[in-house]
Design a protein around this motif. Structure first.
Motif, short mmCIF file in Angstrom:
data_model
loop_
_atom_site.label_atom_id
_atom_site.label_comp_id
_atom_site.label_asym_id
_atom_site.label_seq_id
_atom_site.Cartn_x
_atom_site.Cartn_y
_atom_site.Cartn_z
N GLY A 1 31.20 43.73 48.89
CA GLY A 1 31.44 45.17 48.85
C GLY A 1 32.89 45.59 48.86
O GLY A 1 33.19 46.77 49.07
N LEU A 2 33.82 44.67 48.63
CA LEU A 2 35.23 45.03 48.62
C LEU A 2 35.65 45.55 47.25
O LEU A 2 35.15 45.09 46.22
N LYS A 3 36.58 46.49 47.23
CA LYS A 3 37.06 47.08 45.98
C LYS A 3 38.40 46.46 45.61
O LYS A 3 39.34 46.50 46.43
N PRO A 4 38.54 45.88 44.42
CA PRO A 4 39.82 45.28 44.03
C PRO A 4 40.80 46.30 43.48
O PRO A 4 40.40 47.28 42.84
N ARG B 1 39.89 45.77 49.10
CA ARG B 1 39.85 46.78 50.16
C ARG B 1 38.45 46.93 50.76
O ARG B 1 37.46 47.12 50.05
N CYS B 2 38.43 46.87 52.10
CA CYS B 2 37.24 47.20 52.87
C CYS B 2 37.48 48.56 53.51
O CYS B 2 38.36 48.70 54.37
N GLU B 3 36.76 49.57 53.07
CA GLU B 3 37.02 50.94 53.49
C GLU B 3 36.71 51.13 54.96
O GLU B 3 35.67 50.72 55.47
N PRO C 1 46.24 51.23 56.14
CA PRO C 1 45.39 50.06 56.34
C PRO C 1 46.09 48.92 57.05
O PRO C 1 47.32 48.85 57.12
N VAL C 2 45.30 48.00 57.56
CA VAL C 2 45.79 46.70 58.04
C VAL C 2 45.61 45.72 56.88
O VAL C 2 44.56 45.70 56.24
N VAL C 3 46.64 44.93 56.61
CA VAL C 3 46.62 44.01 55.47
C VAL C 3 46.78 42.58 55.97
O VAL C 3 47.57 42.32 56.89
N GLU D 1 42.66 45.42 54.11
CA GLU D 1 42.85 44.91 52.75
C GLU D 1 43.27 43.44 52.79
O GLU D 1 44.16 43.06 53.56
N VAL D 2 42.61 42.66 51.95
CA VAL D 2 42.98 41.26 51.73
C VAL D 2 43.96 41.24 50.56
O VAL D 2 43.73 41.91 49.55
N VAL D 3 45.06 40.49 50.69
CA VAL D 3 46.07 40.46 49.63
C VAL D 3 46.36 39.04 49.18
O VAL D 3 46.37 38.11 49.99
N ALA D 4 46.60 38.89 47.87
CA ALA D 4 47.16 37.67 47.30
C ALA D 4 48.42 38.08 46.56
O ALA D 4 48.36 38.73 45.50
#
Length: 414
Positions: free
Chosen positions: A56-59, A70-72, A80-82, A124-127
């Motif tokens: 369910g994450l939005k890229p 992103r996890c809302e 957000p926390v990243v 948010e997960v980041v690469a």
């Protein structure tokens, strides 16, 4: 919901994803060669997006091809926390460097979803793009652009060894994205946490499964071009030669001697190109790299001054051009993030200790725009940037569990 969301971290799933991502750019010796902004990194990127979408994450992406999932949160208007790291590798890289940070962050969010938790702030997960700098130098391109340390029009023209520009490579990656909208650089961030393998042996030697990173040592990076004149190796007299190689060798030896004290000063010449590179021709040009590191900024600055004097002193009849391509002072991470990591480790019963990072990471750039910190897990023998790079599955799991509780804590702070 269980007492701690981190109870929902699935260590087997985390390990399987490491092994799956290692297929993209897999080497015959078990290592990984996944250059930044390459087609094979694009395939790995699509896999990460698919895993994110499945929960369910939005890229999202940006003009540097940084990837965000992103996890809302309950209040999307809050910063957000990243958490994350990078998925590009060195040409002779391993399966864990950078990748652990991205996959641990993804696992942390999946644990939250599995527990039915929804934090106050979005997560948010980041690469980040081009952390390694092996294809396009210097590294940290994505985090530099995101934080405003560098500007796009100065970065896009940088070329790799084949003449491809960052701009061309970014455009190819973005063209391959499917329904991944772009956002501007530099949106505000409440906190940033980067998990990573230690790339040293301090934790392993101490028998401690988790490190709370206190800071990152300073570095300066240079490119030096020594220009002489090609001549016949058998007929050109020594007194008449403009030998770029001999001048470069004298410079490198002097630099090595200048960095002997204190003995933890690190100087590396890791790249050299010789022209025309023929055994019977006096070299006309030598182009080489210098990487200088030390935790004390005063030491780095002193050796920097000596390096600049050395290239002039030892160039002889040759011309020399020194370009400093990066300067990153030593830093200490935010006490609030370090305390949150230590508290989460203590609550889970995970032994931990303070460690200092000798390697650079994207967290350095984020440190200047938000509270930032890092989590280290042990790396067998301290070996990294090498196919033999190895981290035990239980250490990856412990790191992801601590990260989960840290991110949940930070994302629920008003």
């Amino acid at each position: 919901m269980s007492q701690r969301l981190s109870d929902h971290v699935d260590g087997e799933r985390l390990w399987a994803r490491h092994m799956e991502l290692a297929r993209f750019g897999a080497r015959a010796d078990g290592g990984v060669d996944r250059p930044t902004l390459s087609p094979i990194e694009g395939e790995a990127r699509a896999q990460v997006v698919a895993w994110g979408r499945a929960i369910g994450l939005k890229p999202f992406t940006d003009a540097a091809a940084n990837l965000f999932l992103r996890c809302e949160g309950q209040d999307p208007s809050l910063d957000p926390v990243v958490a994350g790291s990078h998925i590009d590798s060195q040409p002779t890289g391993g399966r864990f460097d950078g990748v652990f940070g991205v996959l641990a962050a993804l696992e942390a969010v999946e644990a939250m979803v599995a527990a039915g938790g929804r934090p106050l702030r979005s997560v948010e997960v980041v690469a980040w793009t081009n952390e390694e700098g092996s294809r396009f130098a210097p590294g940290m391109t994505g985090s530099d652009l995101f934080t405003g340390t560098k500007v796009l029009d100065k970065v896009l023209p940088i070329r790799d060894a084949d003449g491809v520009t960052i701009g061309e490579a970014v455009a190819a990656i973005l063209a391959g994205d499917v329904d991944v909208p772009q956002r501007p650089f530099g949106f505000p961030i409440a906190a940033y946490v980067e998990p990573h393998i230690e790339q040293a042996s301090v934790l392993e030697a101490a028998g401690i499964p988790l490190g709370v990173v206190t800071g990152i040592q300073g570095t300066r990076r240079y490119r030096i071009r020594v220009t002489g004149e090609a001549a016949h190796a058998g007929t050109a007299l020594r007194r008449d030669r403009k030998d770029a190689m001999m001048a470069a060798v004298r410079m490198i030896q002097a630099m090595d001697e200048a960095a002997m004290e204190p003995d933890d000063t690190l100087i590396t010449v890791g790249m050299m190109r010789v022209t025309p590179n023929a055994p019977s021709v006096v070299p006309a040009e030598v182009y080489f790299s210098v990487d200088l590191r030390h935790p004390d900024n005063a030491v780095v600055d002193r050796v920097d001054a000596e390096i600049r004097a050395i290239v002039e002193r030892y160039r002889g009849p040759c011309a020399v051009d020194l370009q400093q391509i990066q300067h990153s002072p030593s830093l200490n991470f935010a006490p609030s993030i370090r305390a949150a990591i230590a508290a989460a480790a203590t609550a889970r019963g995970v032994p931990h200790m303070d460690v200092y990072s000798a390697a650079g990471h994207d967290a350095r750039q984020l440190h200047y725009v938000c509270p930032a910190g890092m989590i280290f897990v042990p790396c067998r023998g301290g070996i990294s940037h090498n196919p033999d790079e190895w981290t035990e599955p239980e250490h990856l799991t412990a790191g992801a569990q601590v990260l989960t509780d840290v991110v949940w804590d930070l994302a629920n702070r008003a």
